[in-house]
Scaffold this active site. Sequence first.
Site, mmCIF file in Angstrom:
data_model
loop_
_atom_site.group_PDB
_atom_site.id
_atom_site.type_symbol
_atom_site.label_atom_id
_atom_site.label_comp_id
_atom_site.label_asym_id
_atom_site.label_seq_id
_atom_site.Cartn_x
_atom_site.Cartn_y
_atom_site.Cartn_z
ATOM 1 N N HIS A 69 0.886 -1.181 0.006
ATOM 2 C CA HIS A 69 0.085 0.023 -0.016
ATOM 3 C C HIS A 69 0.950 1.162 0.135
ATOM 4 C CE1 HIS A 69 -3.365 -2.434 1.922
ATOM 5 N NE2 HIS A 69 -3.340 -2.698 0.631
ATOM 6 N N HIS A 70 2.206 1.035 -0.404
ATOM 7 C CA HIS A 70 3.013 2.237 -0.316
ATOM 8 C C HIS A 70 2.732 3.396 -1.384
ATOM 9 C CE1 HIS A 70 5.175 0.540 -3.571
ATOM 10 N NE2 HIS A 70 5.658 1.713 -3.819
ATOM 11 N N LYS A 75 -2.457 -2.560 -7.878
ATOM 12 C CA LYS A 75 -2.706 -3.043 -9.427
ATOM 13 C C LYS A 75 -2.133 -4.440 -9.682
ATOM 14 C CE LYS A 75 -3.610 -1.358 -13.443
ATOM 15 N NZ LYS A 75 -4.477 -2.501 -13.532
ATOM 16 N N LYS A 99 7.502 -4.741 -9.979
ATOM 17 C CA LYS A 99 7.592 -4.355 -11.173
ATOM 18 C C LYS A 99 6.980 -2.743 -11.576
ATOM 19 C CE LYS A 99 5.547 -7.777 -13.434
ATOM 20 N NZ LYS A 99 4.666 -8.445 -13.999
ATOM 21 N N LYS A 111 -2.545 -8.895 -6.750
ATOM 22 C CA LYS A 111 -2.923 -9.975 -7.578
ATOM 23 C C LYS A 111 -4.428 -10.733 -7.347
ATOM 24 C CE LYS A 111 -1.013 -11.784 -11.473
ATOM 25 N NZ LYS A 111 -0.312 -10.821 -12.371
ATOM 26 N N SER A 367 -1.641 -0.348 -18.817
ATOM 27 C CA SER A 367 -2.684 -0.173 -17.772
ATOM 28 C C SER A 367 -2.942 1.077 -17.337
ATOM 29 C CB SER A 367 -2.723 -1.496 -16.869
ATOM 30 O OG SER A 367 -3.101 -2.630 -17.355
HETATM 31 P P1 NAD Z 1 -2.948 -16.627 -21.803
HETATM 32 O O1 NAD Z 1 -3.721 -17.580 -20.925
HETATM 33 O O2 NAD Z 1 -3.292 -15.470 -22.683
HETATM 34 O O3 NAD Z 1 -1.758 -17.710 -22.326
HETATM 35 C C1 NAD Z 1 -1.034 -18.719 -21.772
HETATM 36 C C2 NAD Z 1 -0.524 -19.666 -23.054
HETATM 37 O O4 NAD Z 1 -0.021 -20.449 -22.474
HETATM 38 C C3 NAD Z 1 -1.947 -20.309 -23.646
HETATM 39 O O5 NAD Z 1 -2.113 -20.338 -24.855
HETATM 40 C C4 NAD Z 1 -1.854 -21.733 -23.061
HETATM 41 O O6 NAD Z 1 -2.454 -22.662 -23.915
HETATM 42 C C5 NAD Z 1 -0.083 -21.837 -22.762
HETATM 43 N N1 NAD Z 1 0.224 -22.719 -21.910
HETATM 44 C C6 NAD Z 1 -0.220 -23.248 -20.747
HETATM 45 N N2 NAD Z 1 0.393 -24.139 -20.307
HETATM 46 C C7 NAD Z 1 1.501 -24.362 -21.005
HETATM 47 C C8 NAD Z 1 2.581 -25.535 -21.119
HETATM 48 N N3 NAD Z 1 2.700 -26.311 -20.155
HETATM 49 N N4 NAD Z 1 3.651 -25.299 -21.993
HETATM 50 C C9 NAD Z 1 3.451 -24.274 -23.140
HETATM 51 N N5 NAD Z 1 2.348 -23.644 -22.999
HETATM 52 C C10 NAD Z 1 1.310 -23.529 -22.097
HETATM 53 O O7 NAD Z 1 -2.226 -15.876 -20.567
HETATM 54 P P2 NAD Z 1 -1.095 -14.457 -20.765
HETATM 55 O O8 NAD Z 1 -1.982 -13.343 -20.462
HETATM 56 O O9 NAD Z 1 -0.355 -14.709 -22.033
HETATM 57 O O10 NAD Z 1 -0.282 -14.782 -19.463
HETATM 58 C C11 NAD Z 1 1.039 -15.556 -19.545
HETATM 59 C C12 NAD Z 1 2.114 -15.210 -18.640
HETATM 60 O O11 NAD Z 1 2.318 -13.949 -18.739
HETATM 61 C C13 NAD Z 1 1.458 -15.401 -17.038
HETATM 62 O O12 NAD Z 1 2.755 -16.067 -16.214
HETATM 63 C C14 NAD Z 1 1.208 -13.967 -16.768
HETATM 64 O O13 NAD Z 1 1.150 -13.986 -15.319
HETATM 65 C C15 NAD Z 1 2.060 -13.630 -17.414
HETATM 66 N N6 NAD Z 1 1.707 -12.034 -17.590
HETATM 67 C C16 NAD Z 1 0.622 -11.650 -18.341
HETATM 68 C C17 NAD Z 1 0.208 -10.290 -18.632
HETATM 69 C C18 NAD Z 1 -0.678 -9.828 -19.440
HETATM 70 O O14 NAD Z 1 -0.732 -8.416 -19.875
HETATM 71 N N7 NAD Z 1 -1.520 -10.773 -19.976
HETATM 72 C C19 NAD Z 1 1.122 -9.165 -17.970
HETATM 73 C C20 NAD Z 1 2.277 -9.556 -17.404
HETATM 74 C C21 NAD Z 1 2.444 -11.019 -17.159
#
Ligand code: NAD
Length: 476
Positions: A69-70, A75, A99, A111, A367
Site C-alpha cells: 500500500h505504499h 494494481k 514491477k 494480484k 494499464s
Molecule cells: P494466456 O492465457 O493468454 O496464455 C497462456 C498460454 O500458455 C496459453 O496459450 C496456454 O495454452 C499456454 N500454456 C499453458 N500451459 C502451457 C505449457 N505447459 N506449455 C506451453 N504452453 C502452455 O496468458 P497470458 O496473459 O499470455 O499470460 C502468460 C504469462 O504472462 C503468465 O505468467 C502471466 O502472469 C504473465 N503476464 C501476463 C500479462 C498480460 O498482460 N496478459 C502481463 C504480465 C505478465
Amino acid sequence: MENTNAQGAHYSFFRGVERNFDKAAKYTRYETGILQQIKVCNSVYKMKFPVRVGNDIEVIEAYRVQHSHHKLPCKGGIRYSMDVNQDEVMALAALMTYKCAIVNVPFGGAKGGIKIDPKRYTNFQLENITRRYASELVKKNFIGPGIDVPAPDYGTGAREMSWIVDTYASLKPGEVDAMACITGKPVTQGGVRGRTEATGLGVFYGVREVCNTADDMKKLGLPVGVEGKRVIVQGLGNVGYHAAKFFYDNGSIIVGIAEYEGGIYCEKGIDIYKLVEHRKATGSILDFPGATNIKNSADTLEQPCDILIPAALENVINASNATRIQAKIIGEGANGPLSPEADEILNKKGVIIVPDMYLNAGGVTVSYFEWLKNLSHVRFGRLDKRFSENWNTSILKTVEDLTGKRVTDIERVQLLHGPDEVDLVYSGLEDTMIGSYHEIREAMLSLDGTVDMRTAAFTLAINKIGVSYEELGIFP
Ligand code: NAD
C-alpha cells in the site's frame, strides 16, 4: 507451484520471491524493519462463494492479495487456473509491487485469482463466476479506481474485464470514475488502444534494447540487433503470441513454439501468422508444414536458439532442465518462469536473463495509461492530433517554400501525421521499456560487477519503495 533447492528441500513460489528479495536487499541501505515491511503482503483476502452451475451449486475458491500500500491504488491481474492458490497469488502480487517500481508506475502491487478451469464452463457460467467475484471484491472494498485496479492475466481477457466493470458500475451508481476500477477493457468500454498487445510488445522492446547494447552482445558472441536472431517462445497466448509477432515482424527467426499440446521446431523459421491460421483450423500448433513436432512440450525450451521467451507459466525452467537450455538470452515473458536454482545455473553459464518484473511490465505500463485515460475521460490524442497536423503542415510548407523542393506524397503523409491514441501508447511504452532497461543496467554496473540483472532490478525497486516508506513515516 513449488521450487526445489540443491538439497532437495521444497519451498514455495512466494518464498522464491523472498529469496530473490533478500539477495538484493543486502545491496540497499534500509533497516531490517523497512525491508520486512516491503517484503510482506499487506492484505490477503481469501474468499469462497457459491455459483449455480447447471443443476448444481459449486463453491468457488478465489483470492485477492494486495502486497503493498505504499502507493495507491494497488494494481495486478486476475488469473483463472486450477493452480491458483494463496501462495501463488501472494508471490505474483509481490512481483507486481517491484514491477511497478521498476517502470515508475505509481501503484502498489496486487494480484487476484479464481481457482477454476475456465474451459469447463459455458460463457454464461463464466460470466456468473466473474460477476460474483467482482461483487465480493466490492463488498470488502478490494476494488475501486483509488483502491485496487485489477487487469487481465492468465486465463482472462477483455471480456472478463467488461463484466467486472459493469458489475462495479452497477453496485456504485453515479461513480463518475467507475471505468477506472479495472484495466484491460475493450476499447469500446473505456479501454485504451494498444493494451491487448502491450505486454508482448514490451517484451519485444525490452529484449530489443538488450540486443542493441553492443557491449552485452559482444560478451555473448552475438551480433547487435534482433534481426536474424533465432527465437523460441513458450505459450502462444496473449503475451507469447504478441511477443512472437513483434519479433517476427522485426526480422527475427521464430524457430520454436511450445504450447500445452506439444511443441514445434523449424530451423528455417515459422511464419507466425500462418501458424495462428493453422491452429485455428486444426485446433493445435502440431503438424505445422515444414516444422518438426516435439511430443513433450517442455523439450522445446531445450532446442537451439539465441533468445528464449517463456510466456506461459511459472517455474518451467528449474533445477531439472536448466543445464540443457541452449539460449544465450532468456526474456521472462511469464511471471516467475525460472526457479531460483535455474537462475543460478544459467547466470553461471553467462546467459543474460531479462527478469519478469522488468520485461513483462508493458501490460501494467499501458494499464496505467488506460487508468489515466479513464480518470481524464478523454482519448489520448483527441486534443492535440489536429493541432500537430496543422503545425506539421505549416512547417513543411515553410521548408518547401524555402528550398523550392517538394516531398513525395508518401513522405507528406508520414510527416504530417498527428499522433493517434495507439501511437502515443506505443511511444510511451517504448520510452518506458528503454529507460527502465538502462536504469537497471546502470544499477547492475554500479554494484559489484557480479550482480545479475534480476538482483539489480530488485535493488532498484527496493530503493524506490524504501524511499516511499521512509518519507511517509509510520502511521501510529
Ligand atoms: P494466456 O492465457 O493468454 O496464455 C497462456 C498460454 O500458455 C496459453 O496459450 C496456454 O495454452 C499456454 N500454456 C499453458 N500451459 C502451457 C505449457 N505447459 N506449455 C506451453 N504452453 C502452455 O496468458 P497470458 O496473459 O499470455 O499470460 C502468460 C504469462 O504472462 C503468465 O505468467 C502471466 O502472469 C504473465 N503476464 C501476463 C500479462 C498480460 O498482460 N496478459 C502481463 C504480465 C505478465
